[in-house]
Design a protein around this motif. Structure first.
Motif, PDB file in Angstrom:
ATOM      1  N   GLY A   1       0.731  -1.195   0.077  1.00 55.77           N
ATOM      2  CA  GLY A   1       0.029  -0.008   0.010  1.00 55.77           C
ATOM      3  C   GLY A   1       0.952   1.203   0.094  1.00 55.77           C
TER       4      GLY A   1
ATOM      5  N   PRO B   1       0.463   3.337  -5.080  1.00 56.71           N
ATOM      6  CA  PRO B   1       0.259   4.330  -4.212  1.00 56.71           C
ATOM      7  C   PRO B   1       0.193   5.584  -4.920  1.00 56.71           C
ATOM      8  CG  PRO B   1       2.258   2.720  -3.762  1.00 56.71           C
ATOM      9  CD  PRO B   1       1.907   2.628  -5.320  1.00 56.71           C
TER      10      PRO B   1
ATOM     11  N   VAL C   1      -4.448   4.626  -2.708  1.00 60.54           N
ATOM     12  CA  VAL C   1      -3.814   4.000  -3.880  1.00 60.54           C
ATOM     13  C   VAL C   1      -4.749   3.845  -5.188  1.00 60.54           C
ATOM     14  CG1 VAL C   1      -2.570   2.430  -2.321  1.00 60.54           C
ATOM     15  CG2 VAL C   1      -4.785   1.622  -3.206  1.00 60.54           C
TER      16      VAL C   1
ATOM     17  N   ILE D   1      -6.370   1.654   1.441  1.00 58.78           N
ATOM     18  CA  ILE D   1      -5.779   0.260   1.786  1.00 58.78           C
ATOM     19  C   ILE D   1      -5.559   0.289   3.252  1.00 58.78           C
ATOM     20  CG2 ILE D   1      -4.143  -1.333   1.900  1.00 58.78           C
ATOM     21  CD1 ILE D   1      -3.848  -1.220  -1.163  1.00 58.78           C
TER      22      ILE D   1
END
Lengths: 295, 426
Positions: free
Chosen positions: A82, A120, A126, A165
């Motif tokens: 992430g 990212p 993201v 995330i």
């Protein structure tokens, strides 16, 4: 006539040391400040030191026998999924993969498995890319279904391609910011993926934690693991293959005294940290000069 | 008289509800709010009124009457869609009856919901003279698959029929060629009323005589076994109910839709975050070790899923999650919530604050608590400090050497059996 200059204890500026060659390794230290103004850095490397002195614009310190692992600060850093890009398949709690067919996204079914490139963004979110040109996005209208699209979006609509995330313990949740607030990605009984996640402790109405099947590495670990080791290489006549290589036959930790030096010219008020050089002392000789064979 | 679809009742938790304090909203003793006058607002929707309630429980009931039915109608079906994609298993409610019905649904998640009811009347388009068959024969010209319930009532016909082909489980699965879903297990209740005759079904005999003892022709499971005198096989029932092919019926459907747009608003009660210390004052002497606790965080509509700790002194953020406990040594498990060991509020943090010449007198740790399912959060902070500097007691300090430099002076000293360096400005 010599006029002495008096300085208070608080005029003493503590100096912090660091080892900076090729890459920067922090020496483990604690800063102490007392009510009478004494302020200093206590470096682990100097505990129970043997001797110290100043000579020719150099500060030299002979330390006790030290394990390098205690000398340096533990600077291991785990960069989690992430924060770094990666490629994954996502699997629902019922064991079915996220799939896509005709631009829609499902749990299971006849579509192809959704191969996601997680990219990212600078704001902590993201983007999820599918294939070379398609992005996963949500429709910002209840019930917020997900789809793949390759259309170019204007700046104001970029948010529909932003996912947040949360990854821990091999489980991943994705949430999106809808007009009604954050909603988690999941699916209901029709197995169409939407932002309809709903979990109430152990009651998973629409589970929103997915199992992650990593195609790339799941984390990036950055670490520095210092040790003082004595190694023995192969040199036996019988070891015809290994005696020509640098394969290590045996190794063991052999902590030694350390000789630390730093130029005093680097020490000034504006320097936050001062570089030191560290040399291991003693080879295979004891302090009495006798041979200390490898044990 | 036309069909109706109107508000009947609403029931919800009070606005002060807390997930773990008040417990699951159920039972007769729970203090539900049921007064619809307190739960309604004027709205610009077509109804002119919008009802509201609070997560995680709003139970909405609507009443419906089927209204006048066409003389040639054989069945009426009402399907209510409550527009709830979160609690979707019970979102569609089907009623095949002709009586007044109450359609109910429980909403959990916050949002603004629209509700729709579709009333469908199935009309017999053409009838043949003679006796009316006791079973519905699907039109041969139309191969549209009928709902699952019809599969159960379809018996094998001796004569060729496209519906004699069985559907396997894998064919009936999601997105497979013969997909069947339970929500479609409805259909015109043809078996209930065929003109003036009633049909009753028994185990292996179809009878059109309602006065016959319904149990007269029943067969027990044991009696159906192969070694039993009256063993029965499924294929024996084929043909006993299939009508001569010269009788064909066709159905048509007439639908009416009742929509209540933006009718129900479900509101979320957010969590309330608190941060405090355990058995210790918030100020002391540096380095100061303190135990911080999140145990007084109050849930709102949903349980707490995650707590993010900011210790306020530049230390890395720490996260405690329900799904995966964080075993960082700073966390201390307290088991305050004995019935929910995964609750992130079960973890205190022990941290030592060091005051330095560059830091402030006080530190401001904070936490952010996130609710599950919505991520709604609240945060709280506390002041640790002011921290006094410790007294310099019984410490051996000595200056070993000093050296003049271009910038001032460098001193090498010994403190507590360790070397320390200082600089003094020129």
């Amino acid at each position: 006539m010599v006029v002495p200059t008096f300085n208070s204890l608080s005029a003493l500026n503590p100096v912090k040391l660091t080892y900076k060659y090729a890459s920067e390794e922090k020496l483990a230290s604690e800063r102490y400040l007392f009510s009478n103004g004494i302020d200093y850095f206590q470096h682990n490397i100097f505990d129970n030191f043997k001797d110290a002195g100043l000579s020719k614009r150099n500060c030299l310190v002979l330390t006790d026998i030290k394990d390098l692992g205690t000398v340096f600060k533990n600077s291991s850093t785990n960069i989690e999924f992430g924060q770094i890009a990666g490629c994954v398949f996502l699997k629902h709690s019922n064991g079915k993969y996220l799939t896509t067919a005709n631009g829609q996204i499902f749990i299971g079914g006849v579509g192809s498995k959704l191969f996601l490139n997680v990219i990212p963004n600078s704001d902590g979110s993201v983007s999820l890319k599918y294939g070379k040109t398609r992005f996963v996005e949500f429709v910002d209208q209840y019930p917020y279904p997900l789809r793949t699209s390759e259309e170019t979006l204007i700046e104001e609509l970029q948010y529909i391609r932003k996912f947040y995330i949360d990854f821990a313990g091999g489980k991943l949740s994705l949430k999106v910011k809808t007009r009604e607030g954050f909603r988690f990605i999941s699916a209901g009984v029709d197995r169409i993926v939407r932002a309809v996640g709903l979990e109430l402790n152990e009651t998973k109405v629409n589970p929103y934690y997915f199992d992650v099947e990593f195609i790339t590495d799941s984390t990036l670990n950055h670490n520095f693991d210092p040790k003082t080791k004595q190694v023995q290489y192969f040199n036996d006549l019988d070891a015809s293959d290994t005696r020509k290589t640098l394969d290590v036959k045996r190794q063991s930790i052999k902590n030694t005294n350390l000789l630390v030096s730093c130029p005093t010219t680097l020490v000034n008020l504006s320097s936050n940290e001062v570089n030191v050089n560290i040399a291991l002392t003693k080879t295979n000789f004891t302090s009495f000069g006798t041979y200390n064979p490898f044990q | 008289m036309s069909a109706t679809f109107d508000f009947l009742s609403i029931k919800t938790v009070p606005s002060t509800y807390s997930w773990d304090v008040d417990g699951l909203p159920r039972g007769t003793s729970f203090p539900f709010v049921t007064d619809s006058s307190l739960l309604s607002l004027t709205s610009t929707n077509s109804e002119g009124v919008e009802y509201f309630g609070y997560s995680p429980f709003v139970s909405l009931s609507l009443s419906s009457s089927v209204g006048s039915i066409s003389p040639s109608a054989v069945a009426v079906r009402r399907i209510t869609d409550f527009g709830d994609y979160y609690n979707s298993e019970s979102n569609i409610v089907v009623s095949p009856t002709l009586s007044n019905e109450a359609f109910c649904h429980n909403y959990i998640m916050p949002g603004l919901y629209s509700i729709k009811m579709t009333r469908t009347e199935f009309i017999l388009v053409e009838t043949q003279g003679g006796s009316v068959g006791c079973v519905y024969i699907q039109p041969l010209t139309d191969l549209e698959r009928f709902p699952l319930s019809w599969q159960w009532y379809n018996f094998l016909c001796k004569s060729p029929s496209p519906y004699n082909t069985p559907v396997t489980w894998s064919q009936s699965e999601f997105q497979q060629p013969e997909q069947l879903v339970w929500s479609e297990t409805y259909g015109p209740c043809y078996s209930l009323n065929v003109n003036t005759s009633q049909t009753s079904w028994t185990w292996n005999n179809v009878t059109c005589d309602l006065t016959a003892n319904p149990l007269a022709n029943t067969t027990t499971w044991d009696e159906t076994k192969c070694d039993a005198p009256l063993n029965m096989r499924w294929q024996q029932i084929s043909g006993s109910a299939c009508q001569p092919t010269n009788t064909q019926y066709t159905l048509s459907a007439n639908s009416q839709v009742f929509t209540k747009e933006l009718y129900l608003r479900v509101l979320e009660i957010p969590p309330k975050c608190y941060l405090s210390t355990v058995n210790a004052p918030t100020s002391g002497i540096s380095p100061y070790t303190v135990r911080l606790t999140p145990r007084y965080i109050r849930c709102g509509s949903f349980p707490i899923e995650k707590i993010v700790w900011d210790l306020g002194d530049g230390s890395p953020l720490l996260v405690q999650r329900r799904i995966t406990p964080n075993t960082d040594p700073k966390f201390v498990y307290t088991n305050v919530f004995v019935t929910d060991w995964k609750d992130p509020r079960n973890y205190d943090i022990v941290h030592t604050y060091n005051r330095t010449s560059r830091s402030q007198f006080s530190f401001y740790p904070s936490i952010t608590a996130y609710a599950s399912s919505t991520g709604t959060s609240d945060c709280a902070a506390i002041v640790i400090g002011p921290l006094r500097l410790p007294e310099f007691q019984n410490e051996a300090v000595g200056i070993l050497q000093n050296e003049l430099t271009d910038h001032g002076k460098v001193l090498v000293g010994e403190v507590s059996n360790s070397v320390a360096l200082w600089s003094i400005n020129k």
